[in-house]
Design a protein around this motif. Structure first.
Motif, PDB file in Angstrom:
ATOM      1  N   ALA A  10       0.824  -1.220   0.000  1.00  0.00           N
ATOM      2  CA  ALA A  10       0.000   0.000   0.000  1.00  0.00           C
ATOM      3  C   ALA A  10       0.856   1.267   0.000  1.00  0.00           C
ATOM      4  O   ALA A  10       0.590   2.182  -0.788  1.00  0.00           O
ATOM      5  CB  ALA A  10      -0.959  -0.024   1.189  1.00  0.00           C
TER       6      ALA A  10
ATOM      7  N   TRP B 233      -7.537   7.107   2.456  1.00  0.00           N
ATOM      8  CA  TRP B 233      -7.448   5.706   2.893  1.00  0.00           C
ATOM      9  C   TRP B 233      -8.774   5.232   3.475  1.00  0.00           C
ATOM     10  O   TRP B 233      -9.148   4.062   3.348  1.00  0.00           O
ATOM     11  CB  TRP B 233      -6.330   5.534   3.916  1.00  0.00           C
ATOM     12  N   GLN B 234      -9.497   6.144   4.144  1.00  0.00           N
ATOM     13  CA  GLN B 234     -10.794   5.779   4.705  1.00  0.00           C
ATOM     14  C   GLN B 234     -11.746   5.307   3.617  1.00  0.00           C
ATOM     15  O   GLN B 234     -12.504   4.351   3.794  1.00  0.00           O
ATOM     16  CB  GLN B 234     -11.381   6.972   5.453  1.00  0.00           C
TER      17      GLN B 234
ATOM     18  N   ILE C  27     -10.912   4.013   0.662  1.00  0.00           N
ATOM     19  CA  ILE C  27     -10.431   2.735   0.132  1.00  0.00           C
ATOM     20  C   ILE C  27     -10.780   1.594   1.070  1.00  0.00           C
ATOM     21  O   ILE C  27     -11.331   0.557   0.660  1.00  0.00           O
ATOM     22  CB  ILE C  27      -8.907   2.795  -0.098  1.00  0.00           C
ATOM     23  N   LEU C  28     -10.487   1.771   2.352  1.00  0.00           N
ATOM     24  CA  LEU C  28     -10.624   0.673   3.311  1.00  0.00           C
ATOM     25  C   LEU C  28     -12.058   0.430   3.755  1.00  0.00           C
ATOM     26  O   LEU C  28     -12.332  -0.563   4.423  1.00  0.00           O
ATOM     27  CB  LEU C  28      -9.735   0.941   4.535  1.00  0.00           C
ATOM     28  N   SER C  29     -12.975   1.319   3.399  1.00  0.00           N
ATOM     29  CA  SER C  29     -14.389   1.097   3.734  1.00  0.00           C
ATOM     30  C   SER C  29     -15.175   0.515   2.561  1.00  0.00           C
ATOM     31  O   SER C  29     -16.383   0.309   2.667  1.00  0.00           O
ATOM     32  CB  SER C  29     -15.034   2.410   4.184  1.00  0.00           C
TER      33      SER C  29
ATOM     34  N   TRP D 216     -12.444  -4.932  -0.245  1.00  0.00           N
ATOM     35  CA  TRP D 216     -12.280  -6.061   0.678  1.00  0.00           C
ATOM     36  C   TRP D 216     -12.547  -7.400  -0.005  1.00  0.00           C
ATOM     37  O   TRP D 216     -11.864  -8.389   0.266  1.00  0.00           O
ATOM     38  CB  TRP D 216     -13.197  -5.889   1.893  1.00  0.00           C
TER      39      TRP D 216
ATOM     40  N   THR E 216      -9.539  -8.063  -2.313  1.00  0.00           N
ATOM     41  CA  THR E 216      -8.354  -8.335  -1.484  1.00  0.00           C
ATOM     42  C   THR E 216      -8.434  -9.714  -0.855  1.00  0.00           C
ATOM     43  O   THR E 216      -7.434 -10.459  -0.822  1.00  0.00           O
ATOM     44  CB  THR E 216      -8.213  -7.256  -0.393  1.00  0.00           C
TER      45      THR E 216
ATOM     46  N   SER F 181      -2.578   2.890  -5.097  1.00  0.00           N
ATOM     47  CA  SER F 181      -2.946   2.684  -3.691  1.00  0.00           C
ATOM     48  C   SER F 181      -3.897   1.503  -3.529  1.00  0.00           C
ATOM     49  O   SER F 181      -3.703   0.638  -2.666  1.00  0.00           O
ATOM     50  CB  SER F 181      -3.594   3.952  -3.131  1.00  0.00           C
TER      51      SER F 181
ATOM     52  N   VAL G 143      -3.171  -2.205  -1.729  1.00  0.00           N
ATOM     53  CA  VAL G 143      -3.949  -2.861  -0.670  1.00  0.00           C
ATOM     54  C   VAL G 143      -4.338  -4.278  -1.101  1.00  0.00           C
ATOM     55  O   VAL G 143      -4.202  -5.244  -0.349  1.00  0.00           O
ATOM     56  CB  VAL G 143      -5.200  -2.030  -0.326  1.00  0.00           C
TER      57      VAL G 143
END
Length: 444
Positions: A64, A227-228, A230-232, A237, A240, A366, A370
């Motif tokens: 990442a 990042w918030q 992307i990761l939400s 997910w 990944t 990015s 991830v």
């Protein structure tokens, strides 16, 4: 120069294929030279699994950050820096002294740092694809880049065995380092981050590329996603998690397959170098083939069938081959069947990267970083877990576990929506979220 004018994007994709192949030469040479290295450092298979995992952990943890650096500073500079870094640590590997108590710790540290350097390769390549490759060509472009995986991994056994038989295991690392350094210098010379910056790119090619890129709203400014955001994302997910399963299976071939043929099934070193190439030849063929099939299906049926269905079906097919492979009594037949599993797995490869660049746009580095971190965590797990399972339950059980993860990875693709783009909404760009994003990206 006239021969490549109008085709600069494919020159860059070809050189990414070369860098991809060399990166696998640099990471796989240690698995071919495993026996003399184990003797030199007095290691057993489980301890050598730690050596494999040290590289994968460094590679995984920096996916990442490497992707964000490629988004921020451009793939040209980041890839050039990465090739120099990993060439240095490849050259340092045989220089680790083997006759003192802490030698294993030093070896683990060198391999970890080698993984850090190589972590830039695929997130940076995906950032390049996002800027240079029209949507309808991304399947074949990613397929060609990842064909380098099979090409590099396929060439490695023959090259390293030749050096082992005629010179010394240390030579393999020095030669690999020199090849990597040369590839990085050439890359910096021929590459640019965007078509508009390249002196060799024609107006026609630049216009064609621009017309084929996805039209995006909030990302036209080039601001990296928080990042918030992307990761939400459920999409991120799901991809990944599926790529974790993919990585677990792929790394059995990269780390333990040669040892399985030579040490478990009893093939001699020379025969193992031939049959050990089969999975990687299959990868090199099936990666661009899967990309081509995916592009054609996207044109005819849309992104969901063209990307998700191809990836899901390919991973399910890989599960069948991997589960059946170790049941063959003849090691040569087993090699062919398992190679079929590796090839089927790589039919899905380009879909991961095409979807991640499609939903992420200017943050393709990015998001794919991830995603690829999940892949490499899967690789770290298989590097250490495979010999443990084999020790207690047999090598057949190790491959059955891999087949089960193929099935899970296939099912996870059913949750992916390639048409749902990641968008930075205003509420995600306020307060601490903005501060964290700017800190990680080095500012705007």
């Amino acid at each position: 120069m006239n021969l490549i004018r109008g085709k600069i994007r494919w020159l860059l994709i070809f050189w990414m294929f070369v860098i991809s192949a060399i990166s696998y030469l640099d990471r796989m040479n240690i698995s071919i030279a495993i026996h003399p290295i184990e003797q030199a450092f007095h290691l057993d298979d489980i301890e050598f699994g730690w050596v494999f995992s040290a590289w994968v952990i460094g590679y995984a943890l920096f996916q990442a950050p490497s992707g964000r650096m490629a988004d921020r500073f451009g793939p040209r500079r980041i890839l050039a820096l990465g090739t120099i870094w990993w060439a240095v640590f490849t050259a340092l590997t045989p220089l680790v002294p083997s006759n003192f108590r802490g030698s294993l710790i030093v070896l683990l540290a060198v391999r970890f740092l080698l993984g850090v350097g190589e972590s830039v390769v695929y997130p940076a390549s995906n950032r390049l694809v996002a800027s240079w490759i029209p949507s309808g060509e991304r399947g074949i472009a990613n397929g060609l880049i990842f064909a380098g995986v099979g090409a590099g991994a396929g060439i490695t056994p023959r090259l390293i065995v030749y050096l082992l038989l005629n010179y010394d295991w240390r030579w393999s690392f020095g030669i690999s380092a020199l090849i990597g350094m040369a590839a990085g210098v050439i890359w910096f010379w021929i590459a640019r981050d965007k078509p508009q910056q390249h002196p060799w790119a024609s107006v026609e090619e630049t216009s064609y590329i621009e017309a084929g890129l996805p039209k995006r709203g909030s990302q036209q400014s080039g601001r990296p996603l928080a990042w918030q955001t992307i990761l939400s994302s459920r999409n991120v997910w799901a991809i990944t998690s599926s790529y974790f399963c993919y990585g677990y299976v792929a790394y059995i071939f990269f780390t333990w397959f040669f040892r399985y043929l030579n040490g478990v099934r009893g093939l001699n070193l020379k025969s193992s170098s031939y049959y050990g190439m089969l999975p990687f030849i299959a990868m090199a063929i099936c990666s661009p083939l899967g990309g081509w099939i995916s592009d054609r299906m996207v044109v005819r049926y849309g992104d969901r069938r063209g990307r998700c269905a191809v990836a899901s079906g390919s991973m399910a097919l890989a599960a069948v081959f991997v589960a059946l492979g170790t049941h063959a009594h003849d090691v040569r037949i087993a090699s062919v069947v398992l190679a079929g599993g590796a090839g089927a797995l790589y039919l899905a490869q380009s879909a991961f990267w095409s979807v991640s660049s499609g939903i992420a746009g200017h943050s393709a580095g990015s998001v794919s970083g991830v995603m690829n971190m999940g892949n490499q965590i899967g690789g770290a797990v298989t590097a250490s877990l495979t010999p443990v399972i084999a020790k207690h339950f047999g090598w057949g059980a190790s491959f059955v576990v891999a087949a089960a993860l193929c099935v899970l990875g296939s099912l996870l693709w059913l949750l992916v929506d390639p048409a749902k783009e990641l968008v930075c909404e205003s509420k995600t760009l306020t307060g601490s979220s903005v501060g964290a994003d700017i800190a990680l990206s080095g500012g705007e």
